[in-house]
Scaffold this motif. Sequence first.
Motif, PDB file in Angstrom:
ATOM      1  N   ALA A 184       0.838  -1.200   0.000  1.00  0.00           N
ATOM      2  CA  ALA A 184       0.000   0.000   0.000  1.00  0.00           C
ATOM      3  C   ALA A 184       0.872   1.249   0.000  1.00  0.00           C
ATOM      4  O   ALA A 184       1.941   1.286   0.619  1.00  0.00           O
ATOM      5  CB  ALA A 184      -0.912  -0.001   1.221  1.00  0.00           C
ATOM      6  N   GLN A 185       0.441   2.280  -0.694  1.00  0.00           N
ATOM      7  CA  GLN A 185       1.198   3.523  -0.760  1.00  0.00           C
ATOM      8  C   GLN A 185       1.315   4.173   0.612  1.00  0.00           C
ATOM      9  O   GLN A 185       0.448   4.013   1.482  1.00  0.00           O
ATOM     10  CB  GLN A 185       0.543   4.496  -1.739  1.00  0.00           C
ATOM     11  CG  GLN A 185       0.692   4.079  -3.197  1.00  0.00           C
ATOM     12  CD  GLN A 185       0.104   5.100  -4.145  1.00  0.00           C
ATOM     13  OE1 GLN A 185      -0.838   5.811  -3.825  1.00  0.00           O
ATOM     14  NE2 GLN A 185       0.667   5.178  -5.339  1.00  0.00           N
ATOM     15  N   THR A 201       5.309   4.417  -3.384  1.00  0.00           N
ATOM     16  CA  THR A 201       4.854   3.063  -3.677  1.00  0.00           C
ATOM     17  C   THR A 201       5.994   2.102  -3.351  1.00  0.00           C
ATOM     18  O   THR A 201       7.034   2.124  -4.024  1.00  0.00           O
ATOM     19  CB  THR A 201       4.472   2.903  -5.159  1.00  0.00           C
ATOM     20  OG1 THR A 201       3.406   3.805  -5.476  1.00  0.00           O
ATOM     21  CG2 THR A 201       4.029   1.474  -5.451  1.00  0.00           C
ATOM     22  N   PRO A 202       5.854   1.272  -2.308  1.00  0.00           N
ATOM     23  CA  PRO A 202       6.896   0.287  -2.007  1.00  0.00           C
ATOM     24  C   PRO A 202       6.741  -0.936  -2.924  1.00  0.00           C
ATOM     25  O   PRO A 202       5.698  -1.571  -2.959  1.00  0.00           O
ATOM     26  CB  PRO A 202       6.631  -0.092  -0.543  1.00  0.00           C
ATOM     27  CG  PRO A 202       5.614   0.905  -0.044  1.00  0.00           C
ATOM     28  CD  PRO A 202       4.827   1.324  -1.254  1.00  0.00           C
ATOM     29  N   MET A 255       5.919  -1.935   8.755  1.00  0.00           N
ATOM     30  CA  MET A 255       4.675  -2.366   9.387  1.00  0.00           C
ATOM     31  C   MET A 255       3.645  -2.771   8.332  1.00  0.00           C
ATOM     32  O   MET A 255       2.902  -3.741   8.505  1.00  0.00           O
ATOM     33  CB  MET A 255       4.132  -1.249  10.286  1.00  0.00           C
ATOM     34  CG  MET A 255       2.763  -1.553  10.912  1.00  0.00           C
ATOM     35  SD  MET A 255       2.675  -3.124  11.809  1.00  0.00           S
ATOM     36  CE  MET A 255       3.725  -2.788  13.217  1.00  0.00           C
ATOM     37  N   THR A 256       3.603  -2.047   7.216  1.00  0.00           N
ATOM     38  CA  THR A 256       2.721  -2.441   6.113  1.00  0.00           C
ATOM     39  C   THR A 256       3.118  -3.815   5.582  1.00  0.00           C
ATOM     40  O   THR A 256       2.261  -4.661   5.288  1.00  0.00           O
ATOM     41  CB  THR A 256       2.779  -1.401   4.980  1.00  0.00           C
ATOM     42  OG1 THR A 256       2.428  -0.122   5.489  1.00  0.00           O
ATOM     43  CG2 THR A 256       1.813  -1.771   3.855  1.00  0.00           C
ATOM     44  N   LEU A 257       4.426  -4.061   5.453  1.00  0.00           N
ATOM     45  CA  LEU A 257       4.903  -5.372   5.024  1.00  0.00           C
ATOM     46  C   LEU A 257       4.470  -6.446   6.015  1.00  0.00           C
ATOM     47  O   LEU A 257       3.981  -7.516   5.613  1.00  0.00           O
ATOM     48  CB  LEU A 257       6.431  -5.348   4.892  1.00  0.00           C
ATOM     49  CG  LEU A 257       7.097  -6.641   4.441  1.00  0.00           C
ATOM     50  CD1 LEU A 257       6.829  -6.905   2.958  1.00  0.00           C
ATOM     51  CD2 LEU A 257       8.614  -6.593   4.704  1.00  0.00           C
ATOM     52  N   TYR A 258       4.645  -6.169   7.306  1.00  0.00           N
ATOM     53  CA  TYR A 258       4.238  -7.117   8.349  1.00  0.00           C
ATOM     54  C   TYR A 258       2.740  -7.438   8.237  1.00  0.00           C
ATOM     55  O   TYR A 258       2.331  -8.599   8.255  1.00  0.00           O
ATOM     56  CB  TYR A 258       4.568  -6.536   9.725  1.00  0.00           C
ATOM     57  CG  TYR A 258       3.839  -7.205  10.865  1.00  0.00           C
ATOM     58  CD1 TYR A 258       4.270  -8.423  11.369  1.00  0.00           C
ATOM     59  CD2 TYR A 258       2.712  -6.612  11.424  1.00  0.00           C
ATOM     60  CE1 TYR A 258       3.584  -9.041  12.410  1.00  0.00           C
ATOM     61  CE2 TYR A 258       2.027  -7.212  12.466  1.00  0.00           C
ATOM     62  CZ  TYR A 258       2.468  -8.425  12.957  1.00  0.00           C
ATOM     63  OH  TYR A 258       1.777  -9.033  13.982  1.00  0.00           O
ATOM     64  N   ARG A 259       1.927  -6.393   8.130  1.00  0.00           N
ATOM     65  CA  ARG A 259       0.476  -6.611   8.080  1.00  0.00           C
ATOM     66  C   ARG A 259       0.039  -7.322   6.804  1.00  0.00           C
ATOM     67  O   ARG A 259      -0.970  -8.024   6.785  1.00  0.00           O
ATOM     68  CB  ARG A 259      -0.256  -5.265   8.202  1.00  0.00           C
ATOM     69  CG  ARG A 259      -0.130  -4.615   9.558  1.00  0.00           C
ATOM     70  CD  ARG A 259      -0.916  -3.311   9.624  1.00  0.00           C
ATOM     71  NE  ARG A 259      -0.835  -2.708  10.936  1.00  0.00           N
ATOM     72  CZ  ARG A 259      -1.596  -3.044  11.975  1.00  0.00           C
ATOM     73  NH1 ARG A 259      -2.503  -3.989  11.836  1.00  0.00           N
ATOM     74  NH2 ARG A 259      -1.452  -2.449  13.137  1.00  0.00           N
ATOM     75  N   THR A 260       0.793  -7.137   5.734  1.00  0.00           N
ATOM     76  CA  THR A 260       0.433  -7.755   4.463  1.00  0.00           C
ATOM     77  C   THR A 260       0.846  -9.219   4.402  1.00  0.00           C
ATOM     78  O   THR A 260       0.084 -10.074   3.924  1.00  0.00           O
ATOM     79  CB  THR A 260       1.078  -6.990   3.295  1.00  0.00           C
ATOM     80  OG1 THR A 260       0.667  -5.622   3.339  1.00  0.00           O
ATOM     81  CG2 THR A 260       0.672  -7.585   1.948  1.00  0.00           C
ATOM     82  N   LEU A 261       2.033  -9.528   4.890  1.00  0.00           N
ATOM     83  CA  LEU A 261       2.569 -10.877   4.718  1.00  0.00           C
ATOM     84  C   LEU A 261       2.222 -11.834   5.840  1.00  0.00           C
ATOM     85  O   LEU A 261       2.131 -13.044   5.611  1.00  0.00           O
ATOM     86  CB  LEU A 261       4.096 -10.822   4.580  1.00  0.00           C
ATOM     87  CG  LEU A 261       4.670 -10.055   3.398  1.00  0.00           C
ATOM     88  CD1 LEU A 261       6.168 -10.314   3.298  1.00  0.00           C
ATOM     89  CD2 LEU A 261       3.988 -10.449   2.088  1.00  0.00           C
TER      90      LEU A 261
END
Length: 205
Positions: free
Chosen positions: A109-110, A120-121, A189-195
Amino acid sequence: MLILPTDFNASRDWLAHRLDTVKLAPGGDVEAGGDATPAAVLVPIVMHASGPTVLFTKRTEKLAKHAGQISFPGGRIEPDETPESAALRETDEEVGIRADFIVPVGRLAQYTTVSRYRVTPVVGLLKPGFDLVLQADEVAEVFEVPLAFLLERSNFVEKVLNFPERRAVTYAVNWQGKIIWGATAGMLMTLYRTLNPDATSEPTP
């Protein structure tokens, strides 16, 4: 706890599927607006035989902005670029990792930063064996952190930011004395929540 397959292609397929199906809302330190500058970073997951790591850069102390901070390779998106092509170009320019070592697998997510960049990661898998050539006037150091460490919620410390327009929560991660904070920690944290399969039900601060 998430454990990626040891096979490169299997990890690529799992990550691509996860990033395509788990869509989080855009976030950031400030609200996104039309004046935000489009940018992209590479979230580089290095597929070592001993286990995947995430590669970070530490900026030089002489930079006018964000001196000494830890970040992902990246920068603004040029008019003729996609987030993927911008992230690959910036990674080559900053640390010398060529695009043929990197397989982009999807986007997080942006994230809008305080400095008004709408980032944009781009998550990419890296094949080991690349050589590092640091852009001396911008990058002081490159280091890696085990992905498993970054996917443990207890390793994130919450930091409250009080802006004139709103209160925001950001994060900090301490890896062997190296403090990853601000937008980079927010994207982690976005990576953590996504994966992490157990994280999607957690409330967002």
